[in-house]
Each structure stands twice: as structure tokens, then as C-alpha cells.
Design a protein around this motif. Structure first.
Motif, PDB file in Angstrom:
ATOM      1  N   LEU A 111       0.813  -1.214   0.000  1.00 47.41           N
ATOM      2  CA  LEU A 111       0.000   0.000   0.000  1.00 47.41           C
ATOM      3  C   LEU A 111       0.849   1.268   0.000  1.00 47.41           C
ATOM      4  O   LEU A 111       0.387   2.328  -0.438  1.00 47.41           O
ATOM      5  CB  LEU A 111      -0.925  -0.013   1.214  1.00 47.41           C
ATOM      6  CG  LEU A 111      -1.918  -1.185   1.249  1.00 47.41           C
ATOM      7  CD1 LEU A 111      -2.657  -1.225   2.583  1.00 47.41           C
ATOM      8  CD2 LEU A 111      -2.911  -1.083   0.099  1.00 47.41           C
ATOM      9  N   ILE A 112       2.057   1.180   0.509  1.00 43.87           N
ATOM     10  CA  ILE A 112       2.937   2.355   0.544  1.00 43.87           C
ATOM     11  C   ILE A 112       3.364   2.763  -0.865  1.00 43.87           C
ATOM     12  O   ILE A 112       3.498   3.949  -1.182  1.00 43.87           O
ATOM     13  CB  ILE A 112       4.167   2.055   1.422  1.00 43.87           C
ATOM     14  CG1 ILE A 112       3.745   2.018   2.897  1.00 43.87           C
ATOM     15  CG2 ILE A 112       5.264   3.088   1.220  1.00 43.87           C
ATOM     16  CD1 ILE A 112       4.839   1.611   3.829  1.00 43.87           C
ATOM     17  N   MET A 113       3.561   1.761  -1.732  1.00 43.88           N
ATOM     18  CA  MET A 113       4.002   2.032  -3.099  1.00 43.88           C
ATOM     19  C   MET A 113       2.917   2.757  -3.882  1.00 43.88           C
ATOM     20  O   MET A 113       1.789   2.275  -3.996  1.00 43.88           O
ATOM     21  CB  MET A 113       4.333   0.700  -3.793  1.00 43.88           C
ATOM     22  CG  MET A 113       4.800   0.835  -5.219  1.00 43.88           C
ATOM     23  SD  MET A 113       6.418   1.629  -5.296  1.00 43.88           S
ATOM     24  CE  MET A 113       6.515   1.981  -7.060  1.00 43.88           C
ATOM     25  N   PRO A 114       3.191   3.967  -4.458  1.00 43.79           N
ATOM     26  CA  PRO A 114       2.176   4.693  -5.238  1.00 43.79           C
ATOM     27  C   PRO A 114       1.832   3.941  -6.518  1.00 43.79           C
ATOM     28  O   PRO A 114       2.707   3.362  -7.160  1.00 43.79           O
ATOM     29  CB  PRO A 114       2.844   6.036  -5.535  1.00 43.79           C
ATOM     30  CG  PRO A 114       4.307   5.781  -5.413  1.00 43.79           C
ATOM     31  CD  PRO A 114       4.464   4.716  -4.382  1.00 43.79           C
ATOM     32  N   LYS A 115       0.568   3.940  -6.876  1.00 48.80           N
ATOM     33  CA  LYS A 115       0.103   3.200  -8.052  1.00 48.80           C
ATOM     34  C   LYS A 115       0.048   4.061  -9.306  1.00 48.80           C
ATOM     35  O   LYS A 115      -0.069   3.546 -10.402  1.00 48.80           O
ATOM     36  CB  LYS A 115      -1.295   2.613  -7.774  1.00 48.80           C
ATOM     37  CG  LYS A 115      -1.341   1.728  -6.528  1.00 48.80           C
ATOM     38  CD  LYS A 115      -0.353   0.576  -6.642  1.00 48.80           C
ATOM     39  CE  LYS A 115      -0.347  -0.301  -5.404  1.00 48.80           C
ATOM     40  NZ  LYS A 115       0.214   0.373  -4.229  1.00 48.80           N
ATOM     41  N   ILE A 116       0.096   5.371  -9.130  1.00 50.31           N
ATOM     42  CA  ILE A 116       0.045   6.290 -10.265  1.00 50.31           C
ATOM     43  C   ILE A 116       1.215   7.245 -10.149  1.00 50.31           C
ATOM     44  O   ILE A 116       1.517   7.756  -9.057  1.00 50.31           O
ATOM     45  CB  ILE A 116      -1.286   7.083 -10.278  1.00 50.31           C
ATOM     46  CG1 ILE A 116      -2.470   6.117 -10.357  1.00 50.31           C
ATOM     47  CG2 ILE A 116      -1.324   8.061 -11.454  1.00 50.31           C
ATOM     48  CD1 ILE A 116      -3.820   6.807 -10.257  1.00 50.31           C
ATOM     49  N   ASP A 117       1.896   7.502 -11.257  1.00 49.64           N
ATOM     50  CA  ASP A 117       3.019   8.447 -11.265  1.00 49.64           C
ATOM     51  C   ASP A 117       2.558   9.815 -10.773  1.00 49.64           C
ATOM     52  O   ASP A 117       1.520  10.334 -11.197  1.00 49.64           O
ATOM     53  CB  ASP A 117       3.591   8.586 -12.679  1.00 49.64           C
ATOM     54  CG  ASP A 117       4.333   7.337 -13.114  1.00 49.64           C
ATOM     55  OD1 ASP A 117       4.749   6.566 -12.225  1.00 49.64           O
ATOM     56  OD2 ASP A 117       4.482   7.123 -14.333  1.00 49.64           O
ATOM     57  N   GLY A 118       3.340  10.372  -9.880  1.00 52.36           N
ATOM     58  CA  GLY A 118       3.015  11.677  -9.329  1.00 52.36           C
ATOM     59  C   GLY A 118       2.375  11.616  -7.962  1.00 52.36           C
ATOM     60  O   GLY A 118       2.384  12.614  -7.225  1.00 52.36           O
ATOM     61  N   MET A 119       1.805  10.470  -7.616  1.00 54.51           N
ATOM     62  CA  MET A 119       1.228  10.312  -6.277  1.00 54.51           C
ATOM     63  C   MET A 119       2.344  10.112  -5.254  1.00 54.51           C
ATOM     64  O   MET A 119       3.375   9.518  -5.556  1.00 54.51           O
ATOM     65  CB  MET A 119       0.268   9.112  -6.231  1.00 54.51           C
ATOM     66  CG  MET A 119      -1.059   9.338  -6.914  1.00 54.51           C
ATOM     67  SD  MET A 119      -2.205   7.965  -6.611  1.00 54.51           S
ATOM     68  CE  MET A 119      -2.480   8.146  -4.847  1.00 54.51           C
ATOM     69  N   PRO A 120       2.152  10.593  -4.029  1.00 55.54           N
ATOM     70  CA  PRO A 120       3.187  10.434  -3.006  1.00 55.54           C
ATOM     71  C   PRO A 120       3.231   9.005  -2.468  1.00 55.54           C
ATOM     72  O   PRO A 120       2.246   8.274  -2.542  1.00 55.54           O
ATOM     73  CB  PRO A 120       2.749  11.418  -1.911  1.00 55.54           C
ATOM     74  CG  PRO A 120       1.260  11.476  -2.050  1.00 55.54           C
ATOM     75  CD  PRO A 120       0.988  11.348  -3.528  1.00 55.54           C
ATOM     76  N   TYR A 121       4.383   8.643  -1.942  1.00 51.66           N
ATOM     77  CA  TYR A 121       4.499   7.362  -1.252  1.00 51.66           C
ATOM     78  C   TYR A 121       3.697   7.430   0.046  1.00 51.66           C
ATOM     79  O   TYR A 121       3.610   8.476   0.680  1.00 51.66           O
ATOM     80  CB  TYR A 121       5.961   7.062  -0.913  1.00 51.66           C
ATOM     81  CG  TYR A 121       6.752   6.449  -2.047  1.00 51.66           C
ATOM     82  CD1 TYR A 121       7.016   5.090  -2.070  1.00 51.66           C
ATOM     83  CD2 TYR A 121       7.222   7.239  -3.097  1.00 51.66           C
ATOM     84  CE1 TYR A 121       7.740   4.520  -3.098  1.00 51.66           C
ATOM     85  CE2 TYR A 121       7.940   6.677  -4.143  1.00 51.66           C
ATOM     86  CZ  TYR A 121       8.195   5.325  -4.133  1.00 51.66           C
ATOM     87  OH  TYR A 121       8.905   4.765  -5.165  1.00 51.66           O
ATOM     88  N   GLY A 122       3.130   6.323   0.413  1.00 48.49           N
ATOM     89  CA  GLY A 122       2.455   6.253   1.703  1.00 48.49           C
ATOM     90  C   GLY A 122       3.468   6.170   2.835  1.00 48.49           C
ATOM     91  O   GLY A 122       4.646   5.882   2.616  1.00 48.49           O
ATOM     92  N   ASN A 123       3.002   6.414   4.030  1.00 51.56           N
ATOM     93  CA  ASN A 123       3.879   6.322   5.209  1.00 51.56           C
ATOM     94  C   ASN A 123       3.037   5.812   6.375  1.00 51.56           C
ATOM     95  O   ASN A 123       2.122   6.498   6.822  1.00 51.56           O
ATOM     96  CB  ASN A 123       4.488   7.688   5.537  1.00 51.56           C
ATOM     97  CG  ASN A 123       5.456   7.597   6.706  1.00 51.56           C
ATOM     98  OD1 ASN A 123       6.031   6.544   6.966  1.00 51.56           O
ATOM     99  ND2 ASN A 123       5.626   8.698   7.412  1.00 51.56           N
ATOM    100  N   TYR A 124       3.342   4.615   6.820  1.00 51.46           N
ATOM    101  CA  TYR A 124       2.531   4.043   7.891  1.00 51.46           C
ATOM    102  C   TYR A 124       3.385   3.242   8.860  1.00 51.46           C
ATOM    103  O   TYR A 124       4.293   2.520   8.457  1.00 51.46           O
ATOM    104  CB  TYR A 124       1.447   3.123   7.325  1.00 51.46           C
ATOM    105  CG  TYR A 124       0.722   2.337   8.409  1.00 51.46           C
ATOM    106  CD1 TYR A 124      -0.322   2.923   9.127  1.00 51.46           C
ATOM    107  CD2 TYR A 124       1.107   1.041   8.740  1.00 51.46           C
ATOM    108  CE1 TYR A 124      -0.971   2.222  10.141  1.00 51.46           C
ATOM    109  CE2 TYR A 124       0.460   0.341   9.744  1.00 51.46           C
ATOM    110  CZ  TYR A 124      -0.568   0.930  10.446  1.00 51.46           C
ATOM    111  OH  TYR A 124      -1.198   0.247  11.456  1.00 51.46           O
TER     112      TYR A 124
END
Length: 429
Positions: free
Chosen positions: A372-385
Motif C-alpha cells: 500500500l505504501i508504493m504509489p500506483k500512479i506516477d506523481g502520487m506520493p508514497y504512503g507512510n505508515y
């Protein structure tokens, strides 16, 4: 010269020491459980999901990881019990009822974790009332209900013989047993034959239910997520099943050996070594499956999957993969279980089992968080949990509840067969 305190301690009998340890055990569990309940009330009930570090980018976290962890323990424990009741392997009979009880308790614990994550667990009934046959989750909820009923009924028939014996006593356990067996006075050979057939039928029915419905089905919930390339694999449900066998076998070994040590009973060394060999086999199969899962992921050259694998193996989160998944869950216990000197030792087999139980927690977190941390669309931020204090306290409280339920079950019901051993030695030895 001994002090008064030392003299008093030396005068304690084994029963007194056991009672003292049991008191500490119960007090510790209820303290952790009480803190967990307080955390649920002040955090979860008062603040909702804002009490967690979950977000719209990372909607699944620690509670989902613990959910699949306990579902795996349940399915693995049940499948192990089928060796006794489904296939008549009497040498494993000592762990049969304990495996069924742990399967029930772990299932309840796993469901409670996912209820916390759902936020509105009352909405689960919508999936039961309005059954969407195209929904994997809807099927899974129905499987869970049938599976829990099957576990309870199978445990009941597995201990009905001893319930009749316990019912003759005048204490609370006797009254409870009389209620459960409807004041049945004796257990005949005809009853024994009927119950054996029932247990065999339920054990065989439960195998596909546990494999395809419960833990394989739980793996399918993750595998059908096409938006998550790392999870979207036909091999993923199979890895869930093998991982369940690994963790369930380790749990049964740990419960049996620890009980023998606490009760000062002689353990069935032959059975434990056989279970240790089974555990080594399951770990070896899981290593092979994980290897091919990663191999296909690397050669697929998909950006999202490569990024997820990099997060798992080479990011600040990678300690969970290398220490817990590869270390505690797979390589360290496998080494202990194949080296001749350690595979013959009950203590080393217990150590390997405990390592597995700890390591599989990391396995479950690695399945959920990095994906879930990995962004699925270019330009979206990485998750942080990462789990905050409220999530950890709540989780420890639920785990304490799991131990409380299991221990109460051990005390109220004849989980250990009354005539299965004499002075700790198996009747099958």
C-alpha cells in the motif's frame, strides 16, 4: 546463611510455585487486556479511525496484518487436527483437541481484528442478508460462519467421552458438563463408534473448507486486487495456505510442550519430533513458493511490483523482511529442524516453533504494508505508515483476550484426554 525470604521460598512446594506462576500469568493477562480495552474506548470508540495512522493512501495496517495472522493460525491448527480425526493418526491424538480449541479462539481473534479495521462491524450482516455471489468478501464471510460452527461441533464430539466422566463430579465443571451432554449417564461403545464417524466426516469436510474457504479464501481477497500488482498473483492464495500450515503446526507444538513443562508432565518425544519434521517440510515448501513468487515479480519488470519488492527488501521497512520473515519465520527454524543435534531436542524444536510464531507476524506485515505504501500512479506520493501507540495497545489487548479465552477453555473443558496418558506417557507409546 539463608535469609527468611530464601527459607520461605525453599519451603514452597511445586504446587505452590505453580499456583504463584498461574496467579502472575492471570494478573499480567488481565492488565494487558484492561489496557487494551481502555485504548479501544478512548481511541477507537471516541476518535474512530483517526486514532490510527491509517490514511486514504494506506487504508490497511497492523490490524489487517494481525487479522490474517490469526486466521492462518486457525486454519493451520484445524488442518493439523484433521490428521487425528479425519485420517485416524492416533500418534497425534494428544494435540487434537488443543488444535481445535486454538483454531476456534484464533478465528474469533482474527475476526475481532478485522472488525476493528472495518469501523462498522454491524455492516457485516449486510453481506449475509444480501449475498453478492460475485463478491469474494461476501463468500468469505459465509465460509467463516460455517467454519466456526464446524469447529465448535467437532470439538464437542471429540471430547464428549470425557465430558460424561467429568459430569460425575459435583463442581462447576461437572454441572457444565452435565448441561452440555444433556445429563447423559454413560458413554457406550456404540456412542464412541458414532462419534468417530462424525469426527471423520467433519474433518474431511473441513479440509476443503479450511483450504479453499478460510485461509485460501482470505488469500484470494488479496490476490484478486488487480490494482495491487504485488498481490495480484494466482500463487498468493497457495502461499497463504502453506503459511497457515507452518504457523498452525508451530502453534500446536508450542502449546503442547509449554503445557507439559508447566504441568511437569513427560512430553511425547516421538510425537514432537514428528511434528518438528512436518514443520520443516512445510517451511521448505514455503521457501520454494516465496522464491518463485519473487522471481516472477522481478522478471515481470512491472514498475509497481519492482518498487514494492524494493520497499520490502531494501528500504527502512526491510528489517521486517530480513529479520522476521527470512530469519525467524523461515531460515533459522529450518536450520534447527534439519541439524541432527537440534532436531532431536524438544527444547530446540520448541525454540524453532516460537521463532516461527514470531516471524510469521513479520510475514503478514510484509504482505500488507509495503504493497500500500508504493504509489500506483506516477506523481502520487508514497504512503507512510507505522502502528501508533493506540494501535499497539489495542492489538496487545486483543491478543491477551485470545490467551484468556484459550486458558479458560483449557480449564472448563477436558482438552487433554483423561485416559490418554498415565503419568504423562502416551497410551500409544
Amino acid at each position: 546463611m539463608n535469609t527468611k525470604a530464601n527459607l520461605a521460598n525453599n519451603m514452597l512446594t511445586p504446587e505452590h510455585k505453580k499456583g504463584k506462576l498461574e496467579k502472575i500469568y492471570w494478573i499480567s493477562l488481565f492488565i494487558v487486556f484492561g489496557v487494551g480495552v481502555y485504548s479501544i474506548i478512548t481511541g477507537y470508540f471516541m476518535q474512530g479511525m483517526e486514532s490510527t495512522y491509517l490514511s486514504n493512501i494506506v487504508p490497511w495496517g497492523g490490524w489487517i496484518a494481525f487479522y490474517i495472522y490469526f486466521i492462518g493460525l486457525s486454519a493451520g491448527s484445524f488442518l493439523l487436527s484433521t490428521l487425528v480425526y479425519g485420517f485416524g493418526m492416533e500418534k497425534f491424538e494428544k494435540i487434537g483437541r488443543a488444535a481445535l480449541l486454538s483454531a476456534i479462539v484464533c478465528m474469533i481473534t482474527g475476526i475481532l481484528f478485522v472488525f476493528l479495521d472495518i469501523g462498522r462491524p454491524d455492516h457485516v450482516m449486510n453481506a449475509v442478508i444480501y449475498w453478492n455471489v460475485t463478491s469474494t468478501m461476501s463468500w468469505e464471510i459465509h465460509f467463516y460462519i460455517v467454519y466456526l460452527i464446524l469447529l465448535v461441533v467437532e470439538l464437542y464430539f471429540s471430547m464428549r467421552n470425557d465430558l460424561v466422566k467429568v459430569a460425575k463430579s459435583k463442581n462447576f465443571k461437572g454441572k457444565l458438563s452435565r448441561f452440555l451432554i444433556f445429563n447423559k449417564q454413560e458413554y457406550t461403545d456404540i456412542d464412541k463408534g458414532k462419534d468417530k464417524k462424525r469426527l471423520k466426516i467433519m474433518g474431511i469436510i473441513g479440509i476443503p473448507l479450511a483450504i479453499f474457504g478460510v485461509h485460501g479464501g482470505t488469500g484470494s481477497i488479496f490476490a484478486v486486487l488487480k490494482a495491487q500488482p504485488y498481490l495480484n498473483s494466482a500463487l498468493f492464495p497457495l502461499i497463504f495456505i502453506i503459511s497457515a500450515l507452518v504457523s498452525g503446526t508451530a502453534l500446536s507444538i508450542a502449546i503442547y510442550v509449554i503445557k507439559c513443562k508447566v504441568k511437569k508432565q513427560q512430553a511425547d518425544h516421538s510425537m514432537i519430533r514428528s511434528l518438528g519434521s512436518m514443520l520443516a517440510l512445510f517451511i521448505g515448501i514455503e521457501i520454494i513458493m516465496v522464491w518463485y513468487e519473487f522471481l516472477v515479480g522481478f522478471y515481470g519488470l512491472e514498475h509497481e511490483e519492482l518498487g514494492t519488492l524494493q520497499l520490502i527488501m531494501g528500504s527502512p521497512y526491510s528489517w521486517s523482511f530480513w529479520i522476521f520473515q527470512m530469519g525467524f519465520a523461515l531460515l533459522f527454524p529450518l536450520i534447527l529442524l534439519v541439524i541432527k543435534k537440534t532436531r532431536e531436542s524438544i527444547n530446540w524444536i520448541l525454540g524453532a516453533s516460537v521463532m516461527v510464531l514470531i516471524g510469521v507476524v513479520g510475514v503478514r506485515f510484509n504482505m500488507v504494508i509495503p504493497t500500500l505504501i508504493m504509489p500506483k500512479i506516477d506523481g502520487m506520493p508514497y504512503g507512510n505508515y507505522y502502528m501508533n501507540l493506540s494501535e499497539w495497545l489495542t492489538s496487545f489487548g486483543v491478543i491477551a483476550m485470545c490467551l484468556i479465552l484459550y486458558t479458560i477453555g483449557e480449564k472448563l473443558f477436558p482438552i487433554d484426554e483423561l485416559d490418554s496418558h498415565e503419568k504423562g506417557v502416551s497410551k500409544h507409546e
